[in-house]
Design an enzyme around this catalytic site. Structure first.
Site, PDB file in Angstrom:
ATOM      1  N   PRO A 254       0.846  -1.199   0.000  1.00 44.26           N
ATOM      2  CA  PRO A 254       0.000   0.000   0.000  1.00 44.26           C
ATOM      3  C   PRO A 254       0.878   1.245   0.000  1.00 44.26           C
ATOM      4  CG  PRO A 254      -0.733  -1.572   1.666  1.00 44.26           C
ATOM      5  CD  PRO A 254       0.572  -2.083   1.151  1.00 44.26           C
TER       6      PRO A 254
ATOM      7  N   TYR B 118      -1.127   5.169  13.573  1.00 45.72           N
ATOM      8  CA  TYR B 118      -2.576   5.356  13.517  1.00 45.72           C
ATOM      9  C   TYR B 118      -3.252   4.613  14.685  1.00 45.72           C
ATOM     10  CZ  TYR B 118      -1.582   7.276   8.890  1.00 45.72           C
ATOM     11  OH  TYR B 118      -1.110   8.041   7.869  1.00 45.72           O
TER      12      TYR B 118
ATOM     13  N   ARG C 239      -0.188  -5.415   9.043  1.00 40.15           N
ATOM     14  CA  ARG C 239       0.951  -4.509   8.828  1.00 40.15           C
ATOM     15  C   ARG C 239       1.397  -3.977  10.183  1.00 40.15           C
ATOM     16  NH1 ARG C 239       1.437   0.427   4.356  1.00 40.15           N
ATOM     17  NH2 ARG C 239       3.448  -0.267   3.571  1.00 40.15           N
TER      18      ARG C 239
ATOM     19  N   ARG D  42       8.040   2.735  -4.084  1.00 34.79           N
ATOM     20  CA  ARG D  42       8.721   3.599  -5.045  1.00 34.79           C
ATOM     21  C   ARG D  42       9.253   2.868  -6.290  1.00 34.79           C
ATOM     22  NH1 ARG D  42      12.451   6.469  -0.755  1.00 34.79           N
ATOM     23  NH2 ARG D  42      12.170   4.414   0.152  1.00 34.79           N
TER      24      ARG D  42
ATOM     25  N   CYS E 221       6.655  11.383 -10.642  1.00 38.93           N
ATOM     26  CA  CYS E 221       7.906  10.672 -10.388  1.00 38.93           C
ATOM     27  C   CYS E 221       9.002  11.251 -11.260  1.00 38.93           C
ATOM     28  CB  CYS E 221       7.700   9.186 -10.689  1.00 38.93           C
ATOM     29  SG  CYS E 221       9.219   8.229 -10.709  1.00 38.93           S
TER      30      CYS E 221
ATOM     31  N   ASP F   5      14.436  23.289 -17.865  1.00 37.82           N
ATOM     32  CA  ASP F   5      14.847  24.472 -17.109  1.00 37.82           C
ATOM     33  C   ASP F   5      15.010  25.694 -17.992  1.00 37.82           C
ATOM     34  OD1 ASP F   5      14.846  23.032 -14.788  1.00 37.82           O
ATOM     35  OD2 ASP F   5      17.012  22.682 -14.758  1.00 37.82           O
TER      36      ASP F   5
HETATM   37  P1  ADP Z   1      17.321  20.522 -18.032  1.00 42.98           P
HETATM   38  O1  ADP Z   1      17.035  20.104 -16.622  1.00 42.98           O
HETATM   39  O2  ADP Z   1      16.278  21.425 -18.557  1.00 42.98           O
HETATM   40  O3  ADP Z   1      17.614  19.375 -18.920  1.00 42.98           O
HETATM   41  P2  ADP Z   1      20.168  21.152 -17.571  1.00 42.98           P
HETATM   42  O4  ADP Z   1      20.737  22.441 -17.102  1.00 42.98           O
HETATM   43  O5  ADP Z   1      20.252  19.980 -16.671  1.00 42.98           O
HETATM   44  O6  ADP Z   1      18.651  21.457 -17.972  1.00 42.98           O
HETATM   45  O7  ADP Z   1      20.864  20.751 -18.923  1.00 42.98           O
HETATM   46  C1  ADP Z   1      21.127  21.656 -19.934  1.00 42.98           C
HETATM   47  C2  ADP Z   1      22.258  21.117 -20.788  1.00 42.98           C
HETATM   48  O8  ADP Z   1      22.363  21.907 -21.961  1.00 42.98           O
HETATM   49  C3  ADP Z   1      23.617  21.158 -20.111  1.00 42.98           C
HETATM   50  O9  ADP Z   1      24.223  19.877 -20.179  1.00 42.98           O
HETATM   51  C4  ADP Z   1      24.414  22.190 -20.939  1.00 42.98           C
HETATM   52  O10 ADP Z   1      25.784  21.841 -21.024  1.00 42.98           O
HETATM   53  C5  ADP Z   1      23.736  22.070 -22.293  1.00 42.98           C
HETATM   54  N1  ADP Z   1      23.847  23.276 -23.155  1.00 42.98           N
HETATM   55  C6  ADP Z   1      23.619  24.559 -22.787  1.00 42.98           C
HETATM   56  N2  ADP Z   1      23.781  25.391 -23.851  1.00 42.98           N
HETATM   57  C7  ADP Z   1      24.109  24.619 -24.912  1.00 42.98           C
HETATM   58  C8  ADP Z   1      24.399  24.873 -26.299  1.00 42.98           C
HETATM   59  N3  ADP Z   1      24.341  26.083 -26.788  1.00 42.98           N
HETATM   60  N4  ADP Z   1      24.711  23.830 -27.101  1.00 42.98           N
HETATM   61  C9  ADP Z   1      24.731  22.566 -26.605  1.00 42.98           C
HETATM   62  N5  ADP Z   1      24.481  22.271 -25.314  1.00 42.98           N
HETATM   63  C10 ADP Z   1      24.166  23.262 -24.471  1.00 42.98           C
HETATM   64 FE1  SF4 Z   2      11.737   7.023  -6.856  1.00 41.59          FE
HETATM   65 FE2  SF4 Z   2      10.247   8.326  -8.599  1.00 41.59          FE
HETATM   66 FE3  SF4 Z   2       9.704   8.516  -6.027  1.00 41.59          FE
HETATM   67 FE4  SF4 Z   2      11.931   9.663  -6.993  1.00 41.59          FE
HETATM   68  S1  SF4 Z   2       9.835  10.192  -7.497  1.00 41.59           S
HETATM   69  S2  SF4 Z   2      11.723   8.395  -5.136  1.00 41.59           S
HETATM   70  S3  SF4 Z   2      12.454   8.225  -8.604  1.00 41.59           S
HETATM   71  S4  SF4 Z   2       9.584   6.694  -7.271  1.00 41.59           S
END
Ligand code: ADP
Ligand code: SF4
Length: 675
Positions: free
Chosen positions: A29, A175, A222, A318, A359, A635
């Protein structure tokens, strides 16, 4: 199954009283943040586990009566006929795949505030509800105890009507029944005081349930098999006694430990199979099968647990969320395809925030019904477009993988010499090694797709995009931590920031040396500030952690890590200054102020580690947007969790070329309108 499969023992049938589990994979669960208001969402999610090969699939905590209401946290219920219909929907879907369905009947006792039902909470004694709600329960008299038993019987009968195969008596996790079992239960009647008295109600409910379900369902008990926080060297003498008193009564023992932050601890604090030392004695005390958990993702660990006689069934919450198809993959010998849980507890975090599960590893979790997403299949491409993805972080990797699965020709360009983006650096921080699984699983999957090409050390600019001439560009270039202090508290840059020696998390992860003493300013409020303070302190640097928040790393309360983080920081000697704002920087001197009174003081710190917010790296997107079909994801679109980036990449891949005529991209559960 291949006779030579070394994991064959995991696929043996196991008798549980009157029913037979088709294998040893047991989804215990677990909370879902869905509850009785989301029957379709729940049924589709649980069905996915059954389809993926889990021999037993259970509900979350399922209330037996309105006096057990955990609102605003969503929970299941079996109060009436409507609930039976909702539960039957899930049971039916689980049965379609030959799995057993279990229901965890639950009464919260004094722990539930009953805010929605407005029933007065009840318990063995009058005590405050959990959390800070100004609610206190009333002590149950004998009539109440009789009524509780009747409610449990009625709920068990409803469970039979819903066609469940397994019914729980839930005597752990703080609980109702835990309170009866507790040494703090000093009732003067036959339900309190001596151990035999405290066990009485559990025994009666086990017997009542047996009578109610007859030979139709198995009964699981449990129970926590230790008696305290793991850090305080728990005892188990009394629990041994309880198990010896009840040993053969249930058809199955579902065993856990008392310290929830360890039982379902994040990988930062707790390793796989960490409960083994606490639970292994239980099997020696009962002839009935035993199931337990341990964030099992390794088939070898599972095998060892069975062979060494620790457990009979491999209990997972998980790992079944991160990969609903884990059993099937082991059965088919596709071990590389297992999408291993990383132990980040984002799933639990969603439940803590009363929203449906999500997840980090499995972007389809919670989307099975509302978007119709399946974790193992994705519709084939609807066009022949050649796609360029810029950035090989979580978002870019997931988009490349999922587009590749759809059959698209994809080029993934990454400027660094390694894939992974933020996960590259973060998985090297103390305790986060398992986070690398986000990257590694995707790299492994992409390697199997001939039409997805990966280019490392390939920084992409506008010119290169023109040369490559893709039909669509996906910009997944991520975000960088800010240096100027703008974050939740400061809308403007912190005065004097240019005069100070400031390091960001990106700098530290890139290996730039930090000169101590350091002031870590955490206005991000998730894990990064606390983690960097820990890392620096471990390296022998005197660290002061300053945060405008009342708690260190406050958001990690949702992932049940906050207390452990605070304790860890104390252990490594970090000076903690909560409710404190960083106001002015002047060379090596920082002016900080009380967040309430504004009273100022100074901290000498040659280095400021600024953990406030991140800036999307979206310049390339803006340069391309007018000339190419360009989308930004992850991001780069909006800095967020790794889970959000994976979801963003996945969603893009699913929705490319999709019919966008729907007003809303997902279905919602709707209450039935009266009249
Ligand atoms: P997200 O979580 O959105 O994937 P990250 O910051 O983890 O973002 O990853 C972004 C990736 O993009 C990094 O590995 C960075 O090196 C790469 N990156 C940023 N600018 C460029 C670019 N102009 N050309 C190729 N790769 C790039
Ligand atoms: Fe695991 Fe997904 Fe939970 Fe993170 S979110 S602990 S990867 S089950």
């Amino acid at each position: 199954m291949n006779e030579k499969n070394p994991y064959q023992i995991l696929f043996e049938e196991i008798r549980l009283g009157p029913v037979v589990a088709p294998n040893r994979f047991y989804q215990v669960p677990h909370c879902t943040g869905m509850g009785y208001g989301s029957p379709n969402t729940l049924a589709a999610m649980r069905e996915m586990k059954a389809e993926g090969g889990w021999g037993v699939v259970c509900t979350e905590y399922c209330s037996i009566h309105p006096t057990s209401d955990d609102s605003p946290l969503p929970h299941a219920s079996l109060w009436d006929k409507g609930d039976i219909r909702a539960q039957a929907l899930m049971v039916d879907k689980v049965h379609r795949h030959g799995s057993l369905a279990g229901v965890q009947l639950w009464h919260g006792g004094s722990t539930s505030s009953n805010l929605y039902s407005r029933e007065v909470p009840i318990g063995p004694s009058s005590r405050p509800a959990e959390g800070d709600d100004p609610v206190q329960s009333r002590a149950m008299d004998k009539r109440d105890i009789r009524q509780l038993r009747d409610w449990h019987i009625a709920a068990a009968r409803r469970a039979v009507e819903a066609d469940f195969d397994l019914v729980y008596v839930y005597a752990t996790h703080g609980y109702m029944l835990s309170h009866f079992l507790s040494p703090a239960n000093r009732r003067s009647d036959e339900y309190g005081g001596s151990l035999e008295n405290r066990v009485r109600l559990v025994r009666e409910i086990l017997e009542d349930t047996k009578q109610a379900v007859g030979d139709r369902c198995a009964i699981a008990l449990r129970l926590a098999c230790d008696s305290g926080m793991v850090d305080a060297e728990p005892e188990s003498a009394e629990e041994r006694e309880i198990i010896s008193l009840l040993g053969e009564l249930p058809d199955l023992w579902d065993i856990n430990i008392r310290d929830y932050s360890y039982e379902m601890g994040s990988s930062r604090f707790v390793r796989e199979a960490a409960l083994e030392d606490y639970v292994s004695y239980v099997k020696k005390m009962t002839g009935k099968p035993v199931v337990g958990v341990g964030r099992f993702t390794s088939p070898d660990t599972m095998l060892r647990q069975i062979r060494d006689g620790v457990l009979d069934l491999i209990g997972c919450a998980r790992p079944s969320i991160a990969d609903p198809f884990l059993p099937k993959k082991i059965r088919e010998g596709r071990l590389d395809d297992i999408r291993e849980c990383i132990g980040c507890n984002i799933c639990y975090g969603n439940n803590s925030r009363s929203i449906p599960l999500a997840c980090t590893q499995n972007p389809t979790m919670g989307e099975e019904w509302r978007r119709g997403w399946h974790p193992e299949s994705i519709p084939p491409r609807a066009s022949d477009r050649k796609i360029l993805i810029v950035g090989g972080g979580p978002a870019g990797l997931e988009a490349a993988r999922a587009l590749g699965e759809r059959g698209h020709e994809v080029a993934l360009a990454e400027k660094a010499s390694e894939l992974g983006g933020r996960v590259r650096g973060e998985s090297r921080l103390p305790g986060l090694a398992e986070w690398a699984r986000v990257r590694d699983w995707r790299i492994g999957q992409i390697a199997k797709l001939d039409h997805v090409m990966v280019y490392l050390e390939s920084e992409v600019d506008e010119e290169q995009v023109r040369e490559f001439a893709p039909d669509a560009v996906v910009v997944a270039t991520g975000a960088r931590w800010r240096r100027d202090g703008i974050g939740r508290y400061h809308e403007e840059a912190i005065e004097g920031w240019q005069s100070a020696s400031i390091l960001t998390p990106d700098d530290l992860m890139a290996g730039i040396e930090c000169e101590g003493p350091a002031l870590v300013y955490d206005d991000d409020r998730y894990y990064m500030g606390g983690l960097l303070a820990e890392k620096l302190a471990r390296a022998g640097i005197p660290v002061t952690l300053v945060t405008p928040s009342a708690l260190v790393s406050p958001w990690t309360q949702n992932t049940d890590e906050q207390a452990r983080i605070h304790r860890r920081l104390l252990d490594v000697g970090v000076q903690i200054e909560t409710n404190t704002v960083l106001e002015v920087l002047a060379g090596e001197r920082a002016t900080v102020a009380c967040a309430f009174s504004g009273r100022e003081r100074f901290i000498e710190a040659p280095t400021i580690v600024m953990v406030t917010s991140r800036q999307p790296q979206d310049a390339l997107y803006h340069r391309l947007a007018d000339s190419f079909e360009t989308t930004r994801i992850g991001d780069c679109l909006a800095p967020g969790t790794i889970a959000a980036s994976i979801h963003s990449g996945h969603r893009f891949a699913r929705e490319m070329d999709a019919d966008e005529s729907e007003e809303v991209a997902f279905r919602r559960e709707r209450p039935t309108l009266e009249g």
